[in-house]
Each structure stands twice: as C-alpha cells, then as structure tokens.
Design a protein around this motif. Structure first.
Motif, PDB file in Angstrom:
ATOM      1  N   ASN A  60      45.713  36.893  45.643  1.00 48.86           N
ATOM      2  CA  ASN A  60      46.462  36.212  44.597  1.00 48.86           C
ATOM      3  C   ASN A  60      46.816  37.219  43.505  1.00 48.86           C
ATOM      4  O   ASN A  60      45.994  37.560  42.661  1.00 48.86           O
ATOM      5  N   ALA A  61      48.070  37.703  43.540  1.00 42.76           N
ATOM      6  CA  ALA A  61      48.489  38.737  42.592  1.00 42.76           C
ATOM      7  C   ALA A  61      49.303  38.169  41.435  1.00 42.76           C
ATOM      8  O   ALA A  61      49.831  38.927  40.620  1.00 42.76           O
ATOM      9  N   LYS A  62      49.394  36.858  41.327  1.00 46.81           N
ATOM     10  CA  LYS A  62      50.186  36.250  40.266  1.00 46.81           C
ATOM     11  C   LYS A  62      49.590  36.584  38.903  1.00 46.81           C
ATOM     12  O   LYS A  62      48.408  36.375  38.648  1.00 46.81           O
ATOM     13  N   GLY A  63      50.425  37.155  38.046  1.00 41.52           N
ATOM     14  CA  GLY A  63      50.000  37.451  36.690  1.00 41.52           C
ATOM     15  C   GLY A  63      49.148  38.695  36.546  1.00 41.52           C
ATOM     16  O   GLY A  63      48.650  38.972  35.446  1.00 41.52           O
ATOM     17  N   ILE A  64      48.988  39.464  37.612  1.00 44.98           N
ATOM     18  CA  ILE A  64      48.197  40.683  37.527  1.00 44.98           C
ATOM     19  C   ILE A  64      48.933  41.708  36.667  1.00 44.98           C
ATOM     20  O   ILE A  64      50.077  42.062  36.936  1.00 44.98           O
ATOM     21  N   SER A  65      48.277  42.181  35.630  1.00 45.01           N
ATOM     22  CA  SER A  65      48.907  43.111  34.689  1.00 45.01           C
ATOM     23  C   SER A  65      48.662  44.547  35.101  1.00 45.01           C
ATOM     24  O   SER A  65      47.806  44.848  35.941  1.00 45.01           O
ATOM     25  N   GLU A  66      49.403  45.451  34.470  1.00 46.46           N
ATOM     26  CA  GLU A  66      49.217  46.874  34.735  1.00 46.46           C
ATOM     27  C   GLU A  66      47.838  47.333  34.289  1.00 46.46           C
ATOM     28  O   GLU A  66      47.231  48.199  34.923  1.00 46.46           O
ATOM     29  N   VAL A  67      47.317  46.750  33.220  1.00 46.65           N
ATOM     30  CA  VAL A  67      45.980  47.097  32.741  1.00 46.65           C
ATOM     31  C   VAL A  67      44.945  46.770  33.810  1.00 46.65           C
ATOM     32  O   VAL A  67      44.017  47.555  34.078  1.00 46.65           O
ATOM     33  N   VAL A  68      45.095  45.609  34.442  1.00 47.61           N
ATOM     34  CA  VAL A  68      44.169  45.213  35.503  1.00 47.61           C
ATOM     35  C   VAL A  68      44.289  46.156  36.692  1.00 47.61           C
ATOM     36  O   VAL A  68      43.283  46.593  37.252  1.00 47.61           O
ATOM     37  N   LEU A  69      45.517  46.473  37.073  1.00 47.25           N
ATOM     38  CA  LEU A  69      45.726  47.374  38.207  1.00 47.25           C
ATOM     39  C   LEU A  69      45.133  48.752  37.936  1.00 47.25           C
ATOM     40  O   LEU A  69      44.533  49.362  38.838  1.00 47.25           O
ATOM     41  N   GLU A  70      45.290  49.237  36.725  1.00 46.33           N
ATOM     42  CA  GLU A  70      44.702  50.536  36.389  1.00 46.33           C
ATOM     43  C   GLU A  70      43.178  50.470  36.427  1.00 46.33           C
ATOM     44  O   GLU A  70      42.512  51.418  36.878  1.00 46.33           O
ATOM     45  N   GLY A  71      42.623  49.359  35.958  1.00 44.93           N
ATOM     46  CA  GLY A  71      41.180  49.211  35.987  1.00 44.93           C
ATOM     47  C   GLY A  71      40.631  49.173  37.401  1.00 44.93           C
ATOM     48  O   GLY A  71      39.619  49.816  37.711  1.00 44.93           O
ATOM     49  N   VAL A  72      41.299  48.432  38.285  1.00 45.49           N
ATOM     50  CA  VAL A  72      40.864  48.355  39.677  1.00 45.49           C
ATOM     51  C   VAL A  72      41.043  49.711  40.364  1.00 45.49           C
ATOM     52  O   VAL A  72      40.177  50.149  41.130  1.00 45.49           O
ATOM     53  N   SER A  73      42.153  50.382  40.080  1.00 42.13           N
ATOM     54  CA  SER A  73      42.388  51.702  40.673  1.00 42.13           C
ATOM     55  C   SER A  73      41.298  52.682  40.266  1.00 42.13           C
ATOM     56  O   SER A  73      40.829  53.482  41.084  1.00 42.13           O
ATOM     57  N   ARG A  74      40.916  52.618  39.012  1.00 44.88           N
ATOM     58  CA  ARG A  74      39.859  53.512  38.512  1.00 44.88           C
ATOM     59  C   ARG A  74      38.516  53.155  39.143  1.00 44.88           C
ATOM     60  O   ARG A  74      37.772  54.035  39.566  1.00 44.88           O
TER      61      ARG A  74
END
Length: 299
Positions: A60-74
């Motif tokens: 469920n990627a609805k509403g996923i922000s860039e901040v969240v993506l950066e946090g998960v990537s890190r």
C-alpha cells in the motif's frame, strides 16, 4: 507486472538480507522466526510507526512521502540502484490508483540517422545502442562483429536477455555466464520498475520466465542494478577470448536509450583480436547492422 506485489517482495527481500548487527541494532539472541530484520526493527530505523511500515511493505503505497521513502532506504541500506527502484515501484503503484497519471507504454524506437552516422564513424570501437529491454537497436560494423553470435537467430531486434537464457551459444560466448546472467536480470528488473506498463517488456519477462528456470530463479531475487561501466569477458567464435571494458552513456536526446562503447587495453591480446575482427568484418557480407524491431508491434 503487479506493482503492489513487487513492493512487498522487494522490501521483504531487502529486509531479509540485513542482520541486526549490520543495521547497528543489539541482538539479544533467541530464535528469530524470519531471516534478517523484523518489520518493527525496520520501522524503528526508518523513524516511523510499525503499523505504517507494515502497510507499506504489504504494497500500500498511497500517500507515501519522500521522507518516508528516504527513511526506509536508509534503514534497509539500499544502494543507488535499489533506492531508485523503490521510488519507481511507488510511482507505478500510485499510477495504478490514478490511471490518468500513467505514463505511456514504451514504444519501439527508431534510431535517428545522425545517431547511426555517429556510431558508424567510430571505426575502431565496438558500439551499439540499446533500450531498457536490452534490445540492440543499432550497432556499428565492429560492434556487430563482436556480438555476431546474437544475430545467428533470425528474430529481431536481437536481445541480450533472450540470447543469454534461450540460446545455447551464450554458455560459451560468456566466459562468466553466471555473472552475465545476474547482471542482465538485474537490469531488466530495474527497467520493469521504471516501465511497469510496458507490454513488450512484460511479454519478454513472461517468455523468459516460462522458458528458463535459471531466469525465473534470478528474477525472484528482486536484485537491481544500473548500467554504467564494467568489463565483459567473452569468447568469440573467430578471434577467441576478449576482455572488453565498457562505458554506458544515456542519450539525452533519445530518452530511454543507452550508447554502449567497448575498448581494450592498448597492446593487449584483446586489442590485437579487435583489429583482426575489424578486418574480418570489413570483408564479410553480414546482414544490415541497424535492426528494426519487426517481432513486436508498438504498444
């Protein structure tokens, strides 16, 4: 291609490869039910709630922000290719929610005469132009000679994925077949994230998955990579072993295409072999070097 399922499997596979020690977390021992990190540990590292991360990992990627993506990537210690792939998967998933935002499927590409003229002028360097599906769309005379094994089968355009997994010549042509196969699948997986609505790409992946157990196994690993530079170790049927360094350059005027140029160390046996191959190619009556994709209609 199912973007939500791809998000789930990609995040699960990246989470499974990290131990608490690698992530900088204390390991209190005891039996862990899953390999690698737990979901709550990823959420802690990413600075988000467990519920939010679990929802994301389920696709469920609805509403996923860039901040969240950066946090998960890190948190998952993603490299540049993996990070870009995650962004592509999220974009594709949200395009599925909002069909009007979808990018058009990648169509078959025509090579501009000026581009063909440029690569034809590079007489001493094997060069070809490929798209994200790893179709060879154009090549110069020496490039055609180096990769002549790909043109034995009549299907056009010649495709690295089909050659590697469906043509028995590939096992001899690539001296390190396992590495070539891994890299090829990782490139196709990256392209699938960028072009999730490309019907021709989807058909290619389906064909390779159906006909090759080796492809299917590698595809399930969800590994991705970017095509930049490296070395190809080949065994040519005429001149023998070739150790070729390559540079891959994105063509800014032709979106989605890359120019791949190969070179050999001056004075090496590979350099001598290329000279011999160039002489052979100049006198050989080979087929046309520019290959039109006649086996697939534009999507």
């Amino acid at each position: 291609m199912d973007s939500a399922n791809d998000i789930r499997e990609f995040l699960t596979s990246r989470r499974a490869r990290l131990t608490p020690e690698q992530a900088g977390l204390p390991n209190f021992g005891g039996r862990r039910r899953v390999p690698g990190l737990r979901r709550e540990e990823v959420a802690l590292l990413a600075g988000m709630s467990v519920e939010y991360y679990v929802r994301f990992e389920r696709g469920n990627a609805k509403g996923i922000s860039e901040v969240v993506l950066e946090g998960v990537s890190r948190a998952l210690q993603l490299d540049d290719a993996e990070r870009s792939h995650l962004y592509d998967l999220v974009r594709a998933a949200n395009e599925g929610i909002h069909p009007q935002r979808r990018r058009g499927s990648t169509k078959t590409q025509d090579i501009r005469p000026g581009l063909q003229q440029l690569i034809d002028s590079m007489h001493d360097v094997p060069v070809f132009v490929q798209n994200g599906r790893l179709d060879i769309l154009a090549t110069n005379q020496l490039g055609h000679a180096v990769f002549s094994e790909l043109y034995v089968q009549p299907r056009r355009p010649a495709n690295f994925g089909r050659f590697l997994f469906l043509d028995p010549r590939a096992d001899v042509f690539y001296r390190d077949w396992d590495d070539a196969a891994y890299q090829t699948v990782a490139l196709l997986r990256s392209e699938a994230g960028r072009s999730s609505h490309d019907r021709i790409l989807s058909d290619l992946i389906g064909e390779l998955s159906t006909r090759s157990d080796r492809f299917r196994t590698l595809w399930a690993s969800h590994d991705v990579r970017e095509h930049r530079t490296g070395v190809k170790l080949l065994t040519h049927p005429i001149v023998g072993d070739l150790d070729l360094a390559f540079e891959a350059m994105n063509l800014s005027s032709d979106r989605g295409l890359q120019l791949i140029a190969y070179s050999a160390t001056p004075g090496s046996t590979t350099a001598d072999a290329l000279k011999l191959l160039a002489s052979w190619a100049a006198t050989d009556n080979t087929e046309s070097r520019t290959t039109a994709p006649t086996d697939a209609s534009p999507s």
